[in-house]
Design an enzyme around this catalytic site. Structure first.
Site, PDB file in Angstrom:
ATOM      1  N   SER A   1       0.840  -1.203   0.000  1.00 48.96           N
ATOM      2  CA  SER A   1       0.000   0.000   0.000  1.00 48.96           C
ATOM      3  C   SER A   1       0.881   1.263   0.000  1.00 48.96           C
ATOM      4  O   SER A   1       0.532   2.259  -0.640  1.00 48.96           O
ATOM      5  CB  SER A   1      -0.975   0.017   1.182  1.00 48.96           C
ATOM      6  OG  SER A   1      -0.313   0.249   2.390  1.00 48.96           O
TER       7      SER A   1
ATOM      8  N   LYS B   1      23.453 -13.440   1.154  1.00 52.81           N
ATOM      9  CA  LYS B   1      22.917 -12.072   1.025  1.00 52.81           C
ATOM     10  C   LYS B   1      23.811 -11.246   0.104  1.00 52.81           C
ATOM     11  O   LYS B   1      23.331 -10.477  -0.719  1.00 52.81           O
ATOM     12  CB  LYS B   1      22.865 -11.437   2.427  1.00 52.81           C
ATOM     13  CG  LYS B   1      22.169 -10.085   2.462  1.00 52.81           C
ATOM     14  CD  LYS B   1      22.245  -9.420   3.830  1.00 52.81           C
ATOM     15  CE  LYS B   1      21.446 -10.081   4.887  1.00 52.81           C
ATOM     16  NZ  LYS B   1      20.080  -9.561   5.030  1.00 52.81           N
TER      17      LYS B   1
ATOM     18  N   LEU C   1      16.985  -7.590   6.529  1.00 46.03           N
ATOM     19  CA  LEU C   1      18.006  -6.609   6.897  1.00 46.03           C
ATOM     20  C   LEU C   1      18.881  -6.336   5.684  1.00 46.03           C
ATOM     21  O   LEU C   1      19.242  -7.245   4.950  1.00 46.03           O
ATOM     22  CB  LEU C   1      18.891  -7.174   8.010  1.00 46.03           C
ATOM     23  CG  LEU C   1      18.491  -6.905   9.450  1.00 46.03           C
ATOM     24  CD1 LEU C   1      19.549  -7.484  10.381  1.00 46.03           C
ATOM     25  CD2 LEU C   1      18.309  -5.423   9.725  1.00 46.03           C
ATOM     26  N   ILE C   2      19.209  -5.070   5.492  1.00 43.60           N
ATOM     27  CA  ILE C   2      20.098  -4.695   4.389  1.00 43.60           C
ATOM     28  C   ILE C   2      21.541  -5.023   4.804  1.00 43.60           C
ATOM     29  O   ILE C   2      21.954  -4.734   5.922  1.00 43.60           O
ATOM     30  CB  ILE C   2      19.952  -3.181   4.098  1.00 43.60           C
ATOM     31  CG1 ILE C   2      18.510  -2.843   3.669  1.00 43.60           C
ATOM     32  CG2 ILE C   2      20.968  -2.724   3.055  1.00 43.60           C
ATOM     33  CD1 ILE C   2      18.082  -3.348   2.329  1.00 43.60           C
TER      34      ILE C   2
ATOM     35  N   ASN D   1      13.648   3.983   5.556  1.00 46.75           N
ATOM     36  CA  ASN D   1      12.642   2.965   5.895  1.00 46.75           C
ATOM     37  C   ASN D   1      11.505   3.612   6.670  1.00 46.75           C
ATOM     38  O   ASN D   1      11.699   4.620   7.342  1.00 46.75           O
ATOM     39  CB  ASN D   1      13.294   1.881   6.765  1.00 46.75           C
ATOM     40  CG  ASN D   1      12.326   0.766   7.121  1.00 46.75           C
ATOM     41  OD1 ASN D   1      11.533   0.322   6.299  1.00 46.75           O
ATOM     42  ND2 ASN D   1      12.365   0.316   8.370  1.00 46.75           N
TER      43      ASN D   1
ATOM     44  N   HIS E   1       8.613   2.689   9.629  1.00 41.24           N
ATOM     45  CA  HIS E   1       8.375   1.668  10.655  1.00 41.24           C
ATOM     46  C   HIS E   1       7.164   2.075  11.496  1.00 41.24           C
ATOM     47  O   HIS E   1       7.055   3.229  11.910  1.00 41.24           O
ATOM     48  CB  HIS E   1       9.623   1.537  11.542  1.00 41.24           C
ATOM     49  CG  HIS E   1       9.491   0.464  12.564  1.00 41.24           C
ATOM     50  ND1 HIS E   1       9.617  -0.877  12.250  1.00 41.24           N
ATOM     51  CD2 HIS E   1       9.206   0.511  13.894  1.00 41.24           C
ATOM     52  CE1 HIS E   1       9.420  -1.599  13.340  1.00 41.24           C
ATOM     53  NE2 HIS E   1       9.176  -0.779  14.352  1.00 41.24           N
TER      54      HIS E   1
HETATM   55  C1  GRF Z   1       4.018  -0.758   6.935  1.00 42.69           C
HETATM   56  O1  GRF Z   1       3.232  -0.733   8.092  1.00 42.69           O
HETATM   57  C2  GRF Z   1       5.426  -0.317   7.243  1.00 42.69           C
HETATM   58  O2  GRF Z   1       5.493   0.568   8.307  1.00 42.69           O
HETATM   59  C3  GRF Z   1       6.108  -1.598   7.602  1.00 42.69           C
HETATM   60  O3  GRF Z   1       5.534  -2.562   6.769  1.00 42.69           O
HETATM   61  C4  GRF Z   1       4.216  -2.175   6.417  1.00 42.69           C
HETATM   62  C5  GRF Z   1       4.084  -2.275   4.929  1.00 42.69           C
HETATM   63  O4  GRF Z   1       2.754  -2.085   4.529  1.00 42.69           O
HETATM   64  N1  GRF Z   1       7.535  -1.479   7.494  1.00 42.69           N
HETATM   65  P1  GRF Z   1       2.368  -2.025   2.994  1.00 42.69           P
HETATM   66  O5  GRF Z   1       2.892  -3.310   2.353  1.00 42.69           O
HETATM   67  O6  GRF Z   1       3.015  -0.816   2.393  1.00 42.69           O
HETATM   68  O7  GRF Z   1       0.882  -1.962   2.957  1.00 42.69           O
END
Ligand code: GRF
Length: 189
Positions: free
Chosen positions: A13, A65, A92-93, A107, A109
């Site tokens: 999303s 990796k 993890l990168i 990123n 989070h």
């Molecule tokens: C999000 O909640 C983001 O914060 C986390 O993973 C989720 C990804 O959601 N890292 P989507 O796939 O973008 O809907």
């Protein structure tokens, strides 16, 4: 025009929202590539439907990796990507990409870091019974959700009781915050 690659493993999303922000000219950038470690994920379906470039790989088919990141790095360089945007990328990168893209990987989070790092941040917040959680955008370093914080936005949980309710609100915040932060980061590059 600056070029973005999104890395994602799941629903996508945020990936879609970034695409729309570019279409709607909220964000001046080119969405050049999707990288996914789950070839059958929804986010890969979305990239296909939008006819965007993608690289979907199965980590198991590589020895390490370092090997798959070297492949990713070659594609990123070919496409001249400026910024890597992680959006639900569940790996993890490693040092190969970290060294190639210092301060050029971010990123998102679903918590107010440094609280609730790692997987299921929403579940962790519910278990801890906190009254405020939120969303963080940060640079990537070698740790799990430990890089320098760029921006955060809070979510008050007083009225929200179920996981579904919380996740809906978290996504609303993410979809607003991420394009804004990406725009600022690109401007500063
Ligand atoms: C999000 O909640 C983001 O914060 C986390 O993973 C989720 C990804 O959601 N890292 P989507 O796939 O973008 O809907």
């Amino acid at each position: 025009m600056k070029k973005i690659a999104v890395f994602a493993s799941g629903t996508g999303s945020n990936f879609l929202r970034i695409y729309e922000a570019i279409q709607q000219k909220e964000l001046k950038a080119e969405l050049t590539l999707l990288v996914s470690d789950r070839p059958k994920s929804k986010v890969v379906e979305k990239a296909k439907a939008l006819q965007l470039n993608y690289f979907a790989f199965s980590p198991k088919q590589y020895k390490s990796k370092q090997e798959y990141e070297t492949k990713i790095k070659t594609i990123l360089e070919e496409k001249q990507v400026d910024l890597i945007v992680l959006a639900g990328y569940m790996r993890l990168i490693g040092s190969t990409l970290l060294q190639a893209y210092p301060k050029r990987m971010i990123n998102i989070h679903p918590s107010l870091l440094p609280s609730f790092k790692g997987i299921d941040a929403v579940g962790q917040a519910m278990k801890a019974k906190v009254k405020v959680t939120g969303v963080t955008v940060h640079y990537i370093d070698e740790g799990m959700d430990t890089g320098e914080i760029i921006d955060q936005y809070p979510l008050f949980l007083h009225e929200l009781t179920t996981r579904d309710e919380i996740e809906i609100e978290i996504h609303k915040i993410e979809h607003k915050l991420y394009p804004e932060v990406i725009r600022k980061v690109l401007e500063e590059m």
